[in-house]
Design a protein around this motif. Structure first.
Motif, PDB file in Angstrom:
ATOM      1  N   PRO A 171      -9.870  12.950  -3.057  1.00  0.00           N
ATOM      2  CA  PRO A 171      -8.861  12.277  -3.878  1.00  0.00           C
ATOM      3  C   PRO A 171      -9.495  11.311  -4.864  1.00  0.00           C
ATOM      4  O   PRO A 171     -10.591  10.791  -4.629  1.00  0.00           O
ATOM      5  N   ALA A 172      -8.793  11.060  -5.951  1.00  0.00           N
ATOM      6  CA  ALA A 172      -9.250  10.043  -6.905  1.00  0.00           C
ATOM      7  C   ALA A 172      -8.875   8.644  -6.431  1.00  0.00           C
ATOM      8  O   ALA A 172      -9.533   7.662  -6.774  1.00  0.00           O
ATOM      9  N   VAL A 173      -7.783   8.556  -5.655  1.00  0.00           N
ATOM     10  CA  VAL A 173      -7.320   7.278  -5.114  1.00  0.00           C
ATOM     11  C   VAL A 173      -7.193   7.413  -3.606  1.00  0.00           C
ATOM     12  O   VAL A 173      -6.581   8.371  -3.110  1.00  0.00           O
ATOM     13  N   VAL A 174      -7.761   6.474  -2.875  1.00  0.00           N
ATOM     14  CA  VAL A 174      -7.664   6.491  -1.415  1.00  0.00           C
ATOM     15  C   VAL A 174      -7.128   5.141  -0.945  1.00  0.00           C
ATOM     16  O   VAL A 174      -7.516   4.088  -1.464  1.00  0.00           O
ATOM     17  N   ILE A 175      -6.216   5.193   0.008  1.00  0.00           N
ATOM     18  CA  ILE A 175      -5.623   3.986   0.584  1.00  0.00           C
ATOM     19  C   ILE A 175      -5.983   3.951   2.059  1.00  0.00           C
ATOM     20  O   ILE A 175      -5.639   4.874   2.810  1.00  0.00           O
ATOM     21  N   LEU A 176      -6.687   2.900   2.466  1.00  0.00           N
ATOM     22  CA  LEU A 176      -7.171   2.761   3.838  1.00  0.00           C
ATOM     23  C   LEU A 176      -6.414   1.621   4.500  1.00  0.00           C
ATOM     24  O   LEU A 176      -6.655   0.454   4.213  1.00  0.00           O
ATOM     25  N   ALA A 219       0.831  -1.207   0.000  1.00  0.00           N
ATOM     26  CA  ALA A 219       0.000   0.000   0.000  1.00  0.00           C
ATOM     27  C   ALA A 219       0.862   1.253   0.000  1.00  0.00           C
ATOM     28  O   ALA A 219       0.555   2.232  -0.696  1.00  0.00           O
ATOM     29  N   ARG A 220       1.952   1.231   0.734  1.00  0.00           N
ATOM     30  CA  ARG A 220       2.823   2.405   0.787  1.00  0.00           C
ATOM     31  C   ARG A 220       3.621   2.587  -0.495  1.00  0.00           C
ATOM     32  O   ARG A 220       3.979   3.705  -0.859  1.00  0.00           O
ATOM     33  N   VAL A 221       3.912   1.493  -1.168  1.00  0.00           N
ATOM     34  CA  VAL A 221       4.539   1.611  -2.486  1.00  0.00           C
ATOM     35  C   VAL A 221       3.568   2.283  -3.459  1.00  0.00           C
ATOM     36  O   VAL A 221       3.945   3.186  -4.219  1.00  0.00           O
ATOM     37  N   ILE A 222       2.310   1.857  -3.432  1.00  0.00           N
ATOM     38  CA  ILE A 222       1.304   2.485  -4.299  1.00  0.00           C
ATOM     39  C   ILE A 222       1.133   3.952  -3.944  1.00  0.00           C
ATOM     40  O   ILE A 222       0.986   4.812  -4.827  1.00  0.00           O
ATOM     41  N   ASP A 234       2.266   1.898 -12.140  1.00  0.00           N
ATOM     42  CA  ASP A 234       1.724   2.819 -13.142  1.00  0.00           C
ATOM     43  C   ASP A 234       0.377   3.334 -12.657  1.00  0.00           C
ATOM     44  O   ASP A 234      -0.592   2.571 -12.569  1.00  0.00           O
ATOM     45  N   VAL A 235       0.326   4.632 -12.310  1.00  0.00           N
ATOM     46  CA  VAL A 235      -0.923   5.275 -11.901  1.00  0.00           C
ATOM     47  C   VAL A 235      -1.276   6.301 -12.966  1.00  0.00           C
ATOM     48  O   VAL A 235      -0.475   7.201 -13.256  1.00  0.00           O
ATOM     49  N   GLU A 236      -2.446   6.171 -13.559  1.00  0.00           N
ATOM     50  CA  GLU A 236      -2.852   7.070 -14.625  1.00  0.00           C
ATOM     51  C   GLU A 236      -4.088   7.862 -14.200  1.00  0.00           C
ATOM     52  O   GLU A 236      -5.083   7.273 -13.760  1.00  0.00           O
ATOM     53  N   PRO A 237      -4.049   9.213 -14.304  1.00  0.00           N
ATOM     54  CA  PRO A 237      -2.915  10.020 -14.779  1.00  0.00           C
ATOM     55  C   PRO A 237      -1.785  10.094 -13.758  1.00  0.00           C
ATOM     56  O   PRO A 237      -1.996   9.896 -12.562  1.00  0.00           O
ATOM     57  N   GLU A 238      -0.563  10.392 -14.231  1.00  0.00           N
ATOM     58  CA  GLU A 238       0.623  10.377 -13.390  1.00  0.00           C
ATOM     59  C   GLU A 238       0.576  11.428 -12.293  1.00  0.00           C
ATOM     60  O   GLU A 238       1.271  11.309 -11.281  1.00  0.00           O
ATOM     61  N   THR A 239      -0.206  12.486 -12.478  1.00  0.00           N
ATOM     62  CA  THR A 239      -0.275  13.560 -11.483  1.00  0.00           C
ATOM     63  C   THR A 239      -1.112  13.174 -10.268  1.00  0.00           C
ATOM     64  O   THR A 239      -1.194  13.935  -9.308  1.00  0.00           O
ATOM     65  N   THR A 240      -1.737  12.007 -10.283  1.00  0.00           N
ATOM     66  CA  THR A 240      -2.584  11.578  -9.167  1.00  0.00           C
ATOM     67  C   THR A 240      -1.748  11.351  -7.906  1.00  0.00           C
ATOM     68  O   THR A 240      -0.709  10.702  -7.938  1.00  0.00           O
ATOM     69  N   VAL A 241      -2.218  11.920  -6.794  1.00  0.00           N
ATOM     70  CA  VAL A 241      -1.570  11.709  -5.496  1.00  0.00           C
ATOM     71  C   VAL A 241      -2.540  10.934  -4.607  1.00  0.00           C
ATOM     72  O   VAL A 241      -3.571  11.465  -4.202  1.00  0.00           O
ATOM     73  N   PRO A 242      -2.260   9.673  -4.307  1.00  0.00           N
ATOM     74  CA  PRO A 242      -3.167   8.896  -3.456  1.00  0.00           C
ATOM     75  C   PRO A 242      -3.285   9.503  -2.058  1.00  0.00           C
ATOM     76  O   PRO A 242      -2.325  10.075  -1.533  1.00  0.00           O
TER      77      PRO A 242
END
Length: 602
Positions: free
Chosen positions: A493-498, A397-400, A412-420
């Protein structure tokens, strides 16, 4: 076989520690000089009493009369009172100086700890940083408050007493030197051994704490795998290692006691024997020998305090080295704060997909990590990562999240500007009002935006007290996490890590927090980590980790239909007594569903 503790965070050198202490003292230079002067005066006045007692002996021997004896008695009393008052004054000034220096040190350490990158903290064992900002800070504070005044007083007393003894008669002072070899040999042996022992005590205490933390935090998974006995054995082994090292520390101190006692006996005997010979030759008076013996005897307590205090000084020095290691490890400037919905023009949130191809990551010092992870997360879906503590799910999760750059493979996170957006199990209620807490991610968030976020996560209780200064007194762990989820909604956020976001909220608030998490997951690409499998069961994809690798993957239904880790986890949590049911004894279809989806029975 004793398990070697994992390598921990760095420890500063002695030279670096001295530089930091000197820097802290320079901030209070005036009081430092005043403290030294007061201790010097107190030690000088302390010599008056043995000098006067020697004069009294000579006066009585020479029949000088009651008036002379009385005069020396008054002088002795005045010297004792003056020494006591000067020492009290010096101790009071020193106490304020020590507390201010310790306060500066605490601020520097905690500020540095808060700036440490996640990858740096995770590179060692979690409990190492915890033991530094708690146990080491306490050890240094105890030494500063209790040991430093004693040792500073002892140091000045020794210096002044030796000068007074030399001024009285150098030959008597030389006789006292007979004790020095015992002190030096004992101290040298003590320092050589204790430096290693007390460092190991701290390291093994940190290792023991880590084993306890892992056992407590992963109890459900350990029970499901039947590994609780192994975890308890690991805690027991590390605790025994810590105790053995502490016992060795006691042995080291006892050896020092014997050397000191021998030195006192030899030194005092040498002074009395030399005085007897000198008096026989009319070179010194009985009073002078008496004064010399009292001056040497006056050294007993200070020398003992100084050498015995090396025990505490060693521990404090090791603690300081570990704390300075934290200070030096932290980056010089804090990272930039995220940009929230209140700080930008309204935009459509992008749909973000995540691709991992043969991703690996290893912590440089511990060697733990993940290997060959290939994973595809579709936009707007939830992927759950499950497994026992240390299996690699949080590392992935921390790598992502970008906390750890992969050592192999591609993320690879698209778009690259995304900050989880990363939300962990750590509960933090920051200083200020509820509104201040919410605006940490969106400083320009409006009142309506904050109210909407609170209502969305079921925190209606906070709406009427958004700007109340005393609202924090009524906020418990579950509500603190609701506010954290509301902050995440404001960040949008577009990406969330719980990462174990419900682990520490307690049973009373768990349902409310899980409902808030379901709101946060909606239409977002989500990575969900949990030991409890009920919230995991609704994920579109579940990955089961073991030893840093993806051992199973699929939906909840798929994984329950296959004998494996996930099925055993699920049965352990929902059907405890049926944990050992044969995989051929299939569950009824109703039991394959998570509890919130099971059909009612007539």
């Amino acid at each position: 076989m004793t398990e070697a503790p994992a390598p921990l965070l760095p420890i500063a050198t002695g030279a670096r520690v001295r530089v930091v202490i000197a820097t802290l003292l320079r901030r209070h230079r005036g009081r430092a000089v005043a403290t030294a002067a007061l201790f010097l005066v107190a030690s000088a006045l302390g010599v008056v009493l043995p000098a006067c007692l020697g004069r009294i002996v000579d006066a009585v021997s020479n029949d000088a009369g009651i008036a002379v004896v009385a005069g020396w008695v008054v002088a002795a009393g005045a010297g004792a009172v003056g020494a006591a008052l000067a020492m009290l004054w010096a101790a009071r000034v020193l106490a304020g100086l020590v507390q201010d220096v310790l306060a500066d040190l605490r601020e520097d350490v905690f500020a540095s700890a808060m700036r440490l990158p996640v990858s740096t903290v995770d590179d060692g064992e979690t409990a190492d940083l915890l033991s530094r900002v708690t146990g080491d800070v306490d050890a240094v504070a105890e030494a500063g408050g209790n040991v430093v005044p004693v040792l500073l007083s002892a140091g000045f007393a020794i210096g002044v007493s030796v000068l007074a003894l030399t001024a009285l008669d150098p030959r008597l002072a030389l006789a006292g030197i007979a004790s020095v070899p015992f002190y030096l040999l004992g101290t040298r042996a003590f320092l050589r051994r204790s430096r290693v022992v007390f460092r190991e005590v701290r390291v093994r205490e940190a290792a023991r704490s880590q084993a306890v933390l892992e056992a407590v935090e992963g109890i459900e998974t350990l029970t499901a795998l039947g590994e609780q006995d192994h975890a308890l054995e690991r805690v027991s082994t590390r605790a025994e290692d810590s105790i053995r090292m502490q016992v060795e520390g006691v042995r080291v101190r006892n050896r020092l006691f014997r050397w000191i006692n021998a030195g006192e006996l030899v030194g005092l005997g040498a002074i009395l024997a030399t005085g007897f010979l000198l008096h026989a030759g009319d070179a010194v008076t009985v009073g002078m020998v008496t004064t010399a013996a009292l001056l040497f005897h006056r050294l007993f307590d200070p020398v003992g305090q100084l050498i015995f205090g090396l025990d505490d000084i060693q521990r404090a020095a090791i603690g300081l080295a570990r704390l300075v290691g934290v200070i030096d490890l932290a980056p010089a400037t804090p990272r930039e704060a995220p940009v929230g919905v209140g700080d930008r023009e309204p935009v459509v949130r992008p749909r973000v997909g995540i691709e991992l191809r043969d991703v690996g990551y290893r912590y440089p010092t511990t060697g733990r990590g993940i290997s060959d992870v290939t994973l595809s997360i579709a936009p707007g879906t939830t992927t759950a990562l499950v497994g026992s503590s240390g299996s690699g799910k949080s590392t992935l999760a921390r790598v992502i999240a970008g906390h750890h750059p992969p050592t192999s493979g591609v993320v690879d996170v698209e778009p690259e500007t995304t900050v989880p957006y990363y939300l962990s199990q750590e509960l933090h209620r920051f200083r200020g009002t509820i509104a201040d807490n919410l605006r940490l991610v969106a400083p320009a968030a409006t009142h309506d935006q904050m109210v909407a976020a609170l209502i969305a996560v079921g925190a209606e209780w906070a709406v009427d007290s958004l700007t109340s200064d005393d609202a924090g007194a009524r906020i418990d762990e579950g509500r603190i996490q609701q506010l954290a989820i509301a902050r995440a909604l404001l960040a949008d956020p577009a990406v969330v890590i719980l990462d174990e976001a419900t682990a520490d909220v307690g049973l009373h608030h768990r349902d409310a927090v899980e409902a808030a998490i379901r709101v946060l997951r909606r239409d977002r690409t989500t990575v969900l980590i949990a030991h409890r499998l009920e919230p995991v069961s609704t994920a579109e994809q579940i990955i089961v980790f073991a030893e840093g690798r993806a051992a199973q993957r699929g939906t909840h239904r798929d994984l329950l239909a296959t004998d494996g880790l996930y099925r055993r986890f699920w049965l352990a949590q929902t059907e405890g007594p049926q944990l050992h049911r044969s995989p051929n004894e299939h569950l009824p279809p109703n039991e394959l569903l998570p509890p919130n989806e099971q059909r009612g029975t007539p």
